[in-house]
Design a protein around this motif. Structure first.
Motif, PDB file in Angstrom:
ATOM      1  N   LEU A   1      32.468  49.517  -6.091  1.00  0.00           N
ATOM      2  CA  LEU A   1      31.888  48.346  -6.741  1.00  0.00           C
ATOM      3  C   LEU A   1      31.197  47.434  -5.729  1.00  0.00           C
ATOM      4  N   LEU A   2      31.814  47.259  -4.566  1.00  0.00           N
ATOM      5  CA  LEU A   2      31.230  46.390  -3.544  1.00  0.00           C
ATOM      6  C   LEU A   2      29.919  46.977  -3.021  1.00  0.00           C
TER       7      LEU A   2
ATOM      8  N   GLU B   1      27.258  46.268  -5.586  1.00  0.00           N
ATOM      9  CA  GLU B   1      26.858  44.869  -5.626  1.00  0.00           C
ATOM     10  C   GLU B   1      26.027  44.481  -4.411  1.00  0.00           C
ATOM     11  N   ILE B   2      26.432  44.945  -3.220  1.00  0.00           N
ATOM     12  CA  ILE B   2      25.694  44.601  -1.998  1.00  0.00           C
ATOM     13  C   ILE B   2      24.301  45.220  -2.012  1.00  0.00           C
ATOM     14  N   GLU B   3      24.210  46.512  -2.356  1.00  0.00           N
ATOM     15  CA  GLU B   3      22.909  47.177  -2.323  1.00  0.00           C
ATOM     16  C   GLU B   3      22.008  46.702  -3.454  1.00  0.00           C
ATOM     17  N   LYS B   4      22.593  46.166  -4.522  1.00  0.00           N
ATOM     18  CA  LYS B   4      21.795  45.578  -5.600  1.00  0.00           C
ATOM     19  C   LYS B   4      21.257  44.208  -5.195  1.00  0.00           C
TER      20      LYS B   4
ATOM     21  N   LEU C   1      39.197  46.086 -14.022  1.00  0.00           N
ATOM     22  CA  LEU C   1      37.833  46.372 -13.580  1.00  0.00           C
ATOM     23  C   LEU C   1      37.019  45.094 -13.475  1.00  0.00           C
ATOM     24  N   ALA C   2      37.225  44.174 -14.406  1.00  0.00           N
ATOM     25  CA  ALA C   2      36.505  42.897 -14.379  1.00  0.00           C
ATOM     26  C   ALA C   2      36.905  42.074 -13.153  1.00  0.00           C
ATOM     27  N   ILE C   3      38.183  42.104 -12.800  1.00  0.00           N
ATOM     28  CA  ILE C   3      38.655  41.382 -11.621  1.00  0.00           C
ATOM     29  C   ILE C   3      37.997  41.925 -10.355  1.00  0.00           C
ATOM     30  N   LEU C   4      37.971  43.240 -10.204  1.00  0.00           N
ATOM     31  CA  LEU C   4      37.370  43.845  -9.018  1.00  0.00           C
ATOM     32  C   LEU C   4      35.867  43.600  -8.976  1.00  0.00           C
ATOM     33  N   THR C   5      35.212  43.692 -10.124  1.00  0.00           N
ATOM     34  CA  THR C   5      33.758  43.490 -10.176  1.00  0.00           C
ATOM     35  C   THR C   5      33.390  42.066  -9.801  1.00  0.00           C
TER      36      THR C   5
END
Length: 328
Positions: free
Chosen positions: A291-292, A295-298, A247-251
């Motif tokens: 996750l993407l 991150e993008i919308e944040k 999960l950390a890798i993907l995040t």
């Protein structure tokens, strides 16, 4: 080949001699080409968007097939266009749009075919036009590599990323796969599973027979970008099962890629719009896609992530249609 040239014949009696003359009316159309590394897609449609003909050909990469092979390819494409009718406008999207040898062969082919209204653009541009149905916005593409591309209301464009796996491609399949190998290597160096890569270790052993240092080095040395990128599936599977390291890798990769999307928006002075997510890793409702999107919308307040409307070939058709309208 699906081909509907819509040819009609008209007869006219000339005076009293019953002489019949025939005139053939050829259907006019616009066409788009998505010139890919392994496959080239051609779509012809009328001005209202109704598809008249489609066909697929081989690689559009002149470096792969050589000048002679590329010349033959252009002859085949132009013959297909000729059989379809009269091409009013043509848009060709390619990866290496600045390749001078490719430009020269395409130009010669257009001159021989009598196609005067044509344009050669990047594949990022036609992908954006297709994904957002010709509207301004941003695309994020994740495959073996990664790239972000955008266009604003003033038709200005910006590209971020796409530098290749040696110096870039953050958030790509390759980057995720490389990070999976790195996490397992670090756990082995620690001498136990203290690095939290237990599930990744097991997946690499079961699916790819990577069970020790020598086999990992051999795998990394003998596989190209696509071979490393397929290990992203291990990260996805482990993260979906609750593995913290995966999960950390993907995040982390999603965060790095979202930074690039934000840079596109900043360079184009866009504060709202849509971000289309493209590529094999983002096609389905995967953990990485979720996750993407977060991150993008944040990071890009005012933007919304969406699925693409159409593919790149349809985007090329839209651009060709736009060029006809601009001349009217």
């Amino acid at each position: 080949m699906k081909n509907l040239p819509y040819l009609t014949e008209m007869r006219h009696n000339r005076n009293s001699d019953n002489c019949i003359s025939r005139r053939r009316t050829i259907m006019r159309y616009v066409a788009g080409i998505d010139g890919g590394e392994t496959r080239t897609t051609v779509i012809c449609s009328d001005r209202d968007g109704r598809v008249m003909a489609t066909e697929e050909f081989g690689s559009f990469n002149i470096e792969n097939i050589g000048v002679d092979g590329f010349t033959i390819l252009m002859v085949q494409i132009c013959e297909f266009l000729r059989q379809t009718g009269e091409c009013e406008a043509l848009c060709i999207g390619v990866g290496d749009v600045h390749n001078l040898r490719m430009q020269s062969v395409v130009k010669q082919a257009m001159e021989r075919a009598g196609i005067t209204n044509w344009q050669l653009v990047s594949n990022q541009k036609i992908a954006l036009w297709g994904a957002l149905a010709g509207e301004p916005g941003i695309t994020v593409v994740v495959e073996n590599g990664s790239i972000c591309f955008g266009r604003n209301a003033d038709n200005e464009t910006a590209r971020v990323g796409g530098w290749g796996h040696r110096i870039g491609d953050e958030g790509s399949g390759y980057a995720i796969g490389r990070d999976v190998l790195r996490a397992v290597a670090q756990a082995w160096d620690a001498g136990d599973a203290s690095e939290g890569a237990t599930m990744l270790m097991q997946l690499l052993a079961d699916k790819y027979k990577i069970t020790d240092r020598e086999k990992m080095i051999a795998y990394a040395d003998t596989n190209d970008e696509s071979g490393i990128a397929q290990l992203a599936g291990a990260a996805e599977q482990a993260a979906a099962a609750g593995d913290a390291k995966a999960l950390a890798i993907l995040t982390e990769n999603a965060s790095l890629l979202s930074e690039q999307a934000a840079l596109v928006a900043k360079r184009l002075k866009m504060d709202a719009g849509e971000v289309a997510l493209l590529g094999e890793l983002l096609e389905n409702d995967t953990m990485y896609r979720k996750l993407l999107v977060q991150e993008i919308e944040k990071r890009c307040i005012g933007f919304k992530c969406v699925k693409p409307c159409e593919d790149a070939a349809e985007g090329a058709v839209l651009m060709a249609r736009q060029s006809v309208r601009s001349e009217e």
